[in-house]
Design a protein around this motif. Structure first.
Motif, PDB file in Angstrom:
ATOM      1  N   LYS A  20       1.026  -1.228   0.010  1.00  0.00           N
ATOM      2  CA  LYS A  20       0.022  -0.118  -0.029  1.00  0.00           C
ATOM      3  C   LYS A  20       0.792   1.425  -0.069  1.00  0.00           C
ATOM      4  CE  LYS A  20      -3.963  -2.130   0.324  1.00  0.00           C
ATOM      5  NZ  LYS A  20      -4.906  -2.085  -0.637  1.00  0.00           N
ATOM      6  N   CYS A  21       0.501   2.275  -0.409  1.00  0.00           N
ATOM      7  CA  CYS A  21       0.942   3.490  -0.464  1.00  0.00           C
ATOM      8  C   CYS A  21       1.455   4.070   0.845  1.00  0.00           C
ATOM      9  CB  CYS A  21       0.097   4.691  -0.924  1.00  0.00           C
ATOM     10  SG  CYS A  21       0.537   6.414  -0.811  1.00  0.00           S
ATOM     11  N   PRO A  22       2.590   4.234   1.212  1.00  0.00           N
ATOM     12  CA  PRO A  22       3.092   4.803   2.533  1.00  0.00           C
ATOM     13  C   PRO A  22       2.474   6.057   3.039  1.00  0.00           C
ATOM     14  CG  PRO A  22       4.894   5.165   1.078  1.00  0.00           C
ATOM     15  CD  PRO A  22       3.863   4.273   0.202  1.00  0.00           C
ATOM     16  N   ARG A  23       2.064   6.873   2.264  1.00  0.00           N
ATOM     17  CA  ARG A  23       1.658   8.030   2.671  1.00  0.00           C
ATOM     18  C   ARG A  23       0.237   8.149   3.248  1.00  0.00           C
ATOM     19  NH1 ARG A  23      -0.809  12.652   0.408  1.00  0.00           N
ATOM     20  NH2 ARG A  23       0.002  14.643   1.606  1.00  0.00           N
ATOM     21  N   CYS A  24      -0.749   7.345   2.669  1.00  0.00           N
ATOM     22  CA  CYS A  24      -2.033   7.259   2.850  1.00  0.00           C
ATOM     23  C   CYS A  24      -2.350   5.742   3.534  1.00  0.00           C
ATOM     24  CB  CYS A  24      -3.009   7.513   1.869  1.00  0.00           C
ATOM     25  SG  CYS A  24      -3.029   6.480   0.473  1.00  0.00           S
ATOM     26  N   ARG A  25      -1.672   5.022   3.177  1.00  0.00           N
ATOM     27  CA  ARG A  25      -1.575   3.433   3.329  1.00  0.00           C
ATOM     28  C   ARG A  25      -3.070   2.839   3.117  1.00  0.00           C
ATOM     29  NH1 ARG A  25       0.464   3.615   9.902  1.00  0.00           N
ATOM     30  NH2 ARG A  25       2.823   4.145   9.498  1.00  0.00           N
ATOM     31  N   GLU A  47       1.329   7.261  -9.712  1.00  0.00           N
ATOM     32  CA  GLU A  47       1.411   7.766  -8.375  1.00  0.00           C
ATOM     33  C   GLU A  47      -0.122   7.309  -7.556  1.00  0.00           C
ATOM     34  OE1 GLU A  47       0.698  12.093  -9.488  1.00  0.00           O
ATOM     35  OE2 GLU A  47      -1.505  11.844  -9.486  1.00  0.00           O
ATOM     36  N   CYS A  48      -0.154   7.689  -6.397  1.00  0.00           N
ATOM     37  CA  CYS A  48      -1.415   6.763  -5.496  1.00  0.00           C
ATOM     38  C   CYS A  48      -2.694   7.491  -6.120  1.00  0.00           C
ATOM     39  CB  CYS A  48      -1.088   7.235  -4.121  1.00  0.00           C
ATOM     40  SG  CYS A  48      -2.421   6.516  -3.070  1.00  0.00           S
ATOM     41  N   ALA A  49      -3.588   6.629  -6.337  1.00  0.00           N
ATOM     42  CA  ALA A  49      -5.028   6.920  -6.893  1.00  0.00           C
ATOM     43  C   ALA A  49      -5.606   7.796  -5.823  1.00  0.00           C
ATOM     44  CB  ALA A  49      -5.657   5.756  -7.400  1.00  0.00           C
ATOM     45  N   LEU A  50      -5.319   7.504  -4.353  1.00  0.00           N
ATOM     46  CA  LEU A  50      -6.034   8.156  -3.320  1.00  0.00           C
ATOM     47  C   LEU A  50      -5.246   9.642  -2.874  1.00  0.00           C
ATOM     48  CD1 LEU A  50      -7.002   5.174  -1.131  1.00  0.00           C
ATOM     49  CD2 LEU A  50      -8.417   6.573  -3.085  1.00  0.00           C
ATOM     50  N   CYS A  51      -3.978   9.649  -2.678  1.00  0.00           N
ATOM     51  CA  CYS A  51      -3.603  10.757  -2.094  1.00  0.00           C
ATOM     52  C   CYS A  51      -2.559  11.576  -2.970  1.00  0.00           C
ATOM     53  CB  CYS A  51      -2.673  10.482  -0.889  1.00  0.00           C
ATOM     54  SG  CYS A  51      -1.178   9.553  -1.032  1.00  0.00           S
ATOM     55  N   GLY A  52      -2.288  10.901  -4.204  1.00  0.00           N
ATOM     56  CA  GLY A  52      -1.513  11.564  -5.371  1.00  0.00           C
ATOM     57  C   GLY A  52      -0.050  11.609  -4.790  1.00  0.00           C
TER      58      GLY A  52
HETATM   59 ZN   LIG Z   1      -1.213   7.219  -1.139  1.00  0.00          ZN
END
Ligand SMILES: [Zn+2]
Length: 153
Positions: A20-25, A47-52
């Motif tokens: 998972k993306c480490p920024r938004c998890r 890039e992360c689809a949720l937090c960019g």
């Molecule tokens: Zn993210």
């Protein structure tokens, strides 16, 4: 805006193994979930689809994940050696150690696709921290990227 804090983010280590993306998890790093679809094993989102959060944060970034992959390989080998020693047993008087070596080689080859993914996930988590306010704060854009070389490692 208290959703992520109130719900409590999942532990970082679990997110690393789930890629998972480490920024938004929450966002997925890889396009196809199944790592054993070998043509798409290493295909990552830009890039992360949720937090960019950008996943390719500088040219050649994922070269460093080979250190993580090496460490994972050693950890798995040691764990398998212990399991083997306590179940089959290891002796200097027969060939069981070589059976372990052969079985371990097969095990590492079979685990290679998820290991490569987890190595990238852990490597990115070294550099990108979890941000509980990821919904309201925009992600930092990478300073330098090479569009031609993205997803090329
Ligand atoms: Zn993210």
């Amino acid at each position: 805006m208290q959703d992520t804090i109130a719900a409590g983010p999942r532990p970082s280590i679990l997110n690393m193994f789930r890629c998972k993306c480490p920024r938004c998890r929450k966002g997925d790093m890889f396009i196809v979930k199944n790592p054993y679809r070998l043509k798409t094993t290493m295909k990552m989102r830009d890039e992360c689809a949720l937090c960019g959060q950008a996943f390719d944060i500088e040219p050649g970034f994922y070269y460093g994940s080979s250190y993580v992959s090496y460490g994972l390989g050693i950890a798995i080998s040691v764990a398998f050696l212990l399991v083997f020693a306590f179940t089959v047993g290891i002796s200097l008087n027969d060939n069981r150690f070589f059976y372990w070596m052969a079985a371990n080689a097969v095990l590492l080859i079979l685990l290679q696709p998820p290991m490569m993914r987890v190595a990238r996930s852990v490597w990115l988590a070294f550099f990108v921290r979890y941000n509980p306010r990821w919904r309201s704060e925009p992600a930092k854009k990478p300073e330098r990227v090479n569009e031609d070389q993205k997803n090329n490692w």
